[in-house]
Design an enzyme around this catalytic site. Structure first.
Site: not given
Ligand code: NI
Length: 135
Positions: A125, A40, A34, A15, A80-81, A42
């Protein structure tokens, strides 16, 4: 007597937290790492908790196989992914903070779970940062 049953799941997603209405400096200040324009990832840990009466026929509040499959088809397969900003409808314009992701997940699951049961979503997170919705 009300009983809560919970199922853990996880998904990995990328995100970027960014508000186009804020300046670059304000975005950097509000969102820190972020805000990285190259995104990047999580490792999100999800706990879905369902609370209600035990069904005397089964002895279950809900069938955990059903709950596991529901989380897979509705949440893991969707997120996911994925790059949440770029690849999901839900976060095309909504900032994908842990708070907003948890609310989106709660809303998706709420439509699928009997209204005689209450629903809580806990989303980690990072191992130390988590948010809770509902309950
Ligand atoms: Ni982040």
């Amino acid at each position: 007597m009300k009983v809560t049953v919970s199922r853990k799941a996880h998904f990995n997603a990328a995100h970027r937290l960014h508000n186009p209405e804020l300046s670059e400096e304000e975005n950097a200040s509000a969102f820190g790492l972020c805000n990285n324009p190259y995104y990047h990832g999580h490792n999100y840990e999800l706990i879905v908790s369902v609370c209600g009466e035990i069904d005397p026929k089964t002895g279950y509040v809900v069938d955990m196989k059903w709950l596991k499959e529901l989380i897979k088809t509705e949440i893991e397969d969707r997120f996911d992914h994925k790059n949440l900003n770029e690849q999901t409808e839900e976060f095309k314009t909504l900032n994908p903070t842990a708070e907003n992701i948890a609310v989106v997940i709660w809303n998706i699951l709420r439509h699928c779970i009997s209204h005689s049961l209450s629903l809580k979503v806990t989303l980690y997170e990072t191992p130390r940062n988590f948010v809770e919705v509902g309950g």
